[in-house]
Structures are given as structure tokens and as C-alpha cells.
Design a protein around this motif. Structure first.
Motif, PDB file in Angstrom:
ATOM      1  N   VAL A  43       2.202 -12.084  -1.536  1.00  0.00           N
ATOM      2  CA  VAL A  43       3.077 -11.514  -2.547  1.00  0.00           C
ATOM      3  C   VAL A  43       3.455 -10.107  -2.105  1.00  0.00           C
ATOM      4  CG1 VAL A  43       3.275 -10.827  -4.961  1.00  0.00           C
ATOM      5  CG2 VAL A  43       1.964 -12.876  -4.343  1.00  0.00           C
ATOM      6  N   PRO A  44       4.753  -9.753  -2.122  1.00  0.00           N
ATOM      7  CA  PRO A  44       5.156  -8.416  -1.691  1.00  0.00           C
ATOM      8  C   PRO A  44       4.450  -7.327  -2.486  1.00  0.00           C
ATOM      9  CG  PRO A  44       7.070  -9.848  -1.957  1.00  0.00           C
ATOM     10  CD  PRO A  44       5.896 -10.589  -2.518  1.00  0.00           C
ATOM     11  N   VAL A  45       4.029  -6.280  -1.791  1.00  0.00           N
ATOM     12  CA  VAL A  45       3.374  -5.141  -2.427  1.00  0.00           C
ATOM     13  C   VAL A  45       4.023  -3.870  -1.877  1.00  0.00           C
ATOM     14  CG1 VAL A  45       1.186  -6.350  -2.738  1.00  0.00           C
ATOM     15  CG2 VAL A  45       1.584  -5.066  -0.632  1.00  0.00           C
ATOM     16  N   ALA A  46       3.749  -2.758  -2.537  1.00  0.00           N
ATOM     17  CA  ALA A  46       4.240  -1.477  -2.044  1.00  0.00           C
ATOM     18  C   ALA A  46       3.417  -1.081  -0.820  1.00  0.00           C
ATOM     19  CB  ALA A  46       4.135  -0.421  -3.134  1.00  0.00           C
ATOM     20  N   VAL A  47       4.094  -0.832   0.281  1.00  0.00           N
ATOM     21  CA  VAL A  47       3.431  -0.534   1.549  1.00  0.00           C
ATOM     22  C   VAL A  47       3.954   0.799   2.081  1.00  0.00           C
ATOM     23  CG1 VAL A  47       2.971  -1.334   3.891  1.00  0.00           C
ATOM     24  CG2 VAL A  47       3.324  -3.004   2.056  1.00  0.00           C
ATOM     25  N   ASP A  48       3.030   1.687   2.404  1.00  0.00           N
ATOM     26  CA  ASP A  48       3.419   2.950   3.035  1.00  0.00           C
ATOM     27  C   ASP A  48       3.540   2.684   4.537  1.00  0.00           C
ATOM     28  OD1 ASP A  48       3.843   5.482   3.948  1.00  0.00           O
ATOM     29  OD2 ASP A  48       2.254   6.404   2.774  1.00  0.00           O
ATOM     30  N   LEU A  49       4.756   2.737   5.059  1.00  0.00           N
ATOM     31  CA  LEU A  49       4.969   2.414   6.468  1.00  0.00           C
ATOM     32  C   LEU A  49       4.238   3.399   7.377  1.00  0.00           C
ATOM     33  CD1 LEU A  49       6.448   0.248   8.072  1.00  0.00           C
ATOM     34  CD2 LEU A  49       8.364   1.822   8.337  1.00  0.00           C
ATOM     35  N   ARG A  50       3.957   4.592   6.885  1.00  0.00           N
ATOM     36  CA  ARG A  50       3.191   5.548   7.685  1.00  0.00           C
ATOM     37  C   ARG A  50       1.797   5.008   7.981  1.00  0.00           C
ATOM     38  NH1 ARG A  50       3.209  10.778   4.080  1.00  0.00           N
ATOM     39  NH2 ARG A  50       2.423   9.166   2.675  1.00  0.00           N
ATOM     40  N   ALA A  51       1.169   4.413   6.963  1.00  0.00           N
ATOM     41  CA  ALA A  51      -0.172   3.859   7.151  1.00  0.00           C
ATOM     42  C   ALA A  51      -0.132   2.665   8.113  1.00  0.00           C
ATOM     43  CB  ALA A  51      -0.753   3.434   5.803  1.00  0.00           C
ATOM     44  N   VAL A  52       0.927   1.881   8.039  1.00  0.00           N
ATOM     45  CA  VAL A  52       1.072   0.745   8.949  1.00  0.00           C
ATOM     46  C   VAL A  52       1.149   1.240  10.384  1.00  0.00           C
ATOM     47  CG1 VAL A  52       2.602  -1.135   9.650  1.00  0.00           C
ATOM     48  CG2 VAL A  52       2.183  -0.727   7.220  1.00  0.00           C
ATOM     49  N   VAL A  53       1.920   2.287  10.620  1.00  0.00           N
ATOM     50  CA  VAL A  53       2.071   2.829  11.972  1.00  0.00           C
ATOM     51  C   VAL A  53       0.767   3.430  12.468  1.00  0.00           C
ATOM     52  CG1 VAL A  53       3.219   4.636  13.320  1.00  0.00           C
ATOM     53  CG2 VAL A  53       4.546   3.178  11.775  1.00  0.00           C
ATOM     54  N   VAL A  54       0.006   4.081  11.587  1.00  0.00           N
ATOM     55  CA  VAL A  54      -1.284   4.667  11.986  1.00  0.00           C
ATOM     56  C   VAL A  54      -2.238   3.574  12.446  1.00  0.00           C
ATOM     57  CG1 VAL A  54      -3.345   5.842  11.129  1.00  0.00           C
ATOM     58  CG2 VAL A  54      -1.072   6.745  10.582  1.00  0.00           C
ATOM     59  N   ARG A  55      -2.281   2.453  11.714  1.00  0.00           N
ATOM     60  CA  ARG A  55      -3.150   1.335  12.123  1.00  0.00           C
ATOM     61  C   ARG A  55      -2.687   0.758  13.460  1.00  0.00           C
ATOM     62  NH1 ARG A  55      -2.654  -0.066   6.693  1.00  0.00           N
ATOM     63  NH2 ARG A  55      -1.157  -1.719   7.213  1.00  0.00           N
ATOM     64  N   ALA A  56      -1.366   0.597  13.605  1.00  0.00           N
ATOM     65  CA  ALA A  56      -0.825   0.057  14.857  1.00  0.00           C
ATOM     66  C   ALA A  56      -1.108   1.015  16.021  1.00  0.00           C
ATOM     67  CB  ALA A  56       0.670  -0.185  14.713  1.00  0.00           C
ATOM     68  N   ARG A  57      -1.092   2.323  15.748  1.00  0.00           N
ATOM     69  CA  ARG A  57      -1.344   3.321  16.791  1.00  0.00           C
ATOM     70  C   ARG A  57      -2.697   3.089  17.444  1.00  0.00           C
ATOM     71  NH1 ARG A  57      -4.141   8.103  16.966  1.00  0.00           N
ATOM     72  NH2 ARG A  57      -3.306   9.711  18.387  1.00  0.00           N
ATOM     73  N   GLU A  58      -3.710   2.812  16.633  1.00  0.00           N
ATOM     74  CA  GLU A  58      -5.052   2.590  17.175  1.00  0.00           C
ATOM     75  C   GLU A  58      -5.073   1.385  18.099  1.00  0.00           C
ATOM     76  OE1 GLU A  58      -7.599   2.204  13.833  1.00  0.00           O
ATOM     77  OE2 GLU A  58      -7.274   4.268  13.107  1.00  0.00           O
TER      78      GLU A  58
END
Length: 393
Positions: A238-253
């Protein structure tokens, strides 16, 4: 000869059956005589009222009904509707003693093929009018039947395509699931061997190749599942509010853990403003990883890759920029096609399946966004993902 062609070849020698509904004896006999003169092989039956006519329609087949609109037991619309209900496939024309332009529209709206004014038609004109009515009625019926058949065939084709698509999805899901267990074992044993100290450099190279290819197969299995709109655990998201900054931080690792930092300058520039979008965090992470993975693969040693998140009043923008080999103009329109791989990827033996950017386009479209590319051969490429900004929860 087709049925539609046959329907348009009626003439006065055709063995047609007419039913005349007319309460006036003189009018009835006059019309009957005109029809008998015009249609040598025709049969003309007559009824003096609607009740008698309905019985005859029930007992026999007629090619055309010619009905007076004023009968002792019915009038106007009641006549047309009763005849239509009793024999919907029979051509229907109406007789009226009034010259009223609105009557034609009314009769046609109620289901008649045409209307005739009493006293205005001699034999030949009456015969022509009735022939046109029968021909039009038959053509309409055959056209309707052909349309129904075509719609039924289309519906059946659609059903079969859905079954094939479902079978394909089940097959890919099953194969992907069955691959994961042996691939996990291969990866695990390869990691154990990589930690061993007794391997020669030559043997260690073999183990590294095993681990690398097992990872590629695992990634391919995951991509196929995602491509079919499935998740690894078959759960609905189900779609939720996502902070794309947090997504990029996880991907960075994950990107930095891949061991490419030693040959490339990889950096992340994340806005300080909130960058919330509505969607699936796992799928958005896949977008970042796929774009970053492509940028890294197609960049030469000493180059740079930058992942940037920025915002506007209405959108959140993700840019992935590299200083790599670039994309030729004639290949840019095909970048997001399934399994497409450019000439440079083949020439340089750069690994890949051609699914990454296709998946990116599907995921972004599913999040009501778009992805664009700007590139110059030999100078680098920038992919920009635009997603609608949402209110912070």
C-alpha cells in the motif's frame, strides 16, 4: 457471396412474406392489390387489428410488417412497441394518414425502418420502399450478428491472453523461487571459500567468479519478479509517505559497500528540505540502486558519479550524473525498452540484462512520475526522475 451481400440483392422476384395490419377494408384491399402486383412470388397476409396481427406474428415468420398507426385496439406507439416485442427481428414500416414531419422521427425512434403516408405511393414506389425496408433490416441484423460474434471472439481472446499471462507469471515466480535456494547455498559456500586462507590466488579468482555470477543470477531473479508486478513475498504494498532522502541514504550504504569507491569518486548530495513522495520505499530504493549501478558500470576509472535529491514546490527530483562513456543519440529512445542493451555494453562486455532501466521506467510511472535522460558521448549522462511531492505525514 457473403451474407451481407446477399441481404442487399433482394428484388421483386424474391419470395418475401408481408403482414399488413390495417383496419380499413378499402385501404387494406388496395395495399394488398398493389403488393400482389409488385411481388409475383410474395405472400401477403392481412390483419384488421393488433390482436389478430400479434397471433399471426407468433405463429408465422414474416419479412416485413406494414402497420397502420391507428387501429381499433391500439394507437401510435402502442402499435410499434407491440409489433417490436412480438417479432423484434422482423422489418417494420408504418402507415399513417397524416403528413407530419415529426412522425418520421418518432416512428424511427420507436424501431420502425420507415414510414409511409397513405395515398402518396403507387405500386412501384410502394414496392421500392418495402424492399429498402427489408434490405435495411436484414443488413442491420447481419451487421449486429457479426459485431456480436467479433465481440465474443475478442472476449475469448482476452480471456486466453489473461490465462497465458497468469501462467507466465506463475512460471516466472516459481522459477525465481526455486532459484533462490540453490543460489543462496552457492553464495554462502563461496563466501566461506573466500574467507579460507589455503586457496591459491588462481583458486581464489575462481571463487570470486562463482560469487559474482551467483549475485548476478540472484539479481536477475529479483528483477523478473519485480517486472511481473510481484514481490518476493507476494504481499500487496500500500502506498505510504516516503522521504526520498532516507531512501537515498540507505542506497548509499549498499552502493559504497560494493567496492567501487576505490576507482570512482562517488558522492551524494541530499537536500535539507523534506522530500516526501507517495509510494513503495522498496521499489524507490530499486530505482536509486539501478540508476547508480548503471552509472558506475559505464564510468571509467577515475570518473565520478553523483546522486542528488532536490525539490520544487510540486515535485521531488532525483538526479544521477556520471562522467562515463555517454549514450549515442540513436540509442536514447530505446533505453527503457525491455532487454535493450547498447552497442557500448556489448563491445566492452559490460555485464547486465537490459532490465534495469525498464524496471526504473515502470516503477516511476507507477508512482505517477517520469524519467528523462541527457547525455553526450564521451562526456557522461544524467538521469532525472521526477515524482509528485506529497505532504509530510
Amino acid at each position: 457471396m457473403s451474407e451481407l451481400a446477399a441481404a442487399s440483392t433482394l428484388d421483386r422476384s424474391s419470395p418475401l412474406r408481408f403482414l399488413l395490419i390495417e383496419d380499413s377494408t378499402s385501404d387494406r384491399e388496395l395495399v394488398r392489390a398493389l403488393l400482389e402486383d409488385e411481388f409475383a412470388h410474395g405472400e401477403i397476409e392481412a390483419a384488421a387489428d393488433l390482436e389478430q396481427a400479434l397471433v399471426m406474428l407468433t405463429d408465422s415468420h414474416f419479412d416485413l410488417v406494414l402497420a397502420d398507426l391507428t387501429l381499433p385496439d391500439a394507437d401510435g406507439g402502442a402499435v410499434v412497441r407491440a409489433v417490436r416485442d412480438a417479432s423484434p427481428q422482423t422489418a417494420l414500416m408504418v402507415l399513417t394518414g397524416r403528413v407530419d414531419g415529426t412522425l418520421a422521427l418518432w416512428a424511427l425512434a420507436e424501431g420502425a425502418q420507415d414510414y409511409l403516408v397513405k395515398g402518396e405511393h403507387d405500386g412501384p414506389r410502394l414496392g421500392d420502399a418495402l424492399l429498402r425496408g427489408v434490405q435495411r433490416s436484414r443488413t442491420e441484423q447481419l451487421t449486429h450478428a457479426a459485431l456480436v460474434t467479433a465481440l465474443e471472439q475478442e472476449s475469448e481472446s482476452t480471456r486466453r491472453l489473461r490465462e497465458l499471462d497468469r501462467a507466465k507469471n506463475e512460471f516466472v515466480e516459481t522459477v525465481s523461487h526455486e532459484l533462490r535456494t540453490p543460489l543462496s547455498n552457492i553464495t554462502g559456500y563461496a563466501e566461506l571459500l573466500q574467507d579460507a586462507t589455503t586457496l591459491s590466488p588462481h583458486e581464489a579468482g575462481f571463487v570470486d567468479a562463482i560469487a559474482r555470477n551467483a549475485a548476478r543470477l540472484t539479481s536477475l531473479a529479483d528483477d523478473l519478479v519485480l517486472l511481473l508486478g510481484l514481490s518476493a513475498d507476494a504481499e500487496e504494498h500500500v502506498p505510504v509517505a516516503v522521504d526520498l532522502r532516507a531512501v537515498v541514504v540507505r542506497a548509499r550504504e549498499m552502493v559504497l559497500a560494493g567496492g567501487t569507491a576505490s576507482r570512482l569518486d562517488i558522492s551524494f548530495d541530499v537536500t535539507e528540505r523534506s522530500a516526501f513522495v507517495s509510494g513503495n520505499p522498496g521499489q524507490l530504493e530499486r530505482v536509486v540502486l539501478n540508476l547508480m549501478g548503471n552509472a558506475i558500470k559505464f564510468s571509467e576509472d577515475g570518473g565520478s558519479v553523483v546522486c542528488r535529491v532536490r525539490t520544487t514546490e510540486s515535485d521531488v527530483l532525483l538526479d544521477v550524473t556520471d562522467t562515463g562513456i555517454g549514450i549515442p543519440p540513436d540509442e536514447r529512445s530505446q533505453l527503457f525498452n525491455r532487454f535493450f542493451r547498447g552497442a557500448s555494453a556489448h563491445q566492452r562486455a559490460i555485464p547486465g540484462t537490459g532490465l534495469g532501466l525498464h524496471l526504473v521506467s515502470i516503477i516511476v510511472a507507477g508512482h505517477r512520475g517520469d524519467v528523462t535522460v541527457a547525455s553526450e558521448v564521451g562526456e557522461g549522462t544524467t538521469f532525472t526522475v521526477r515524482l509528485p511531492r506529497t505532504v509530510r505525514p
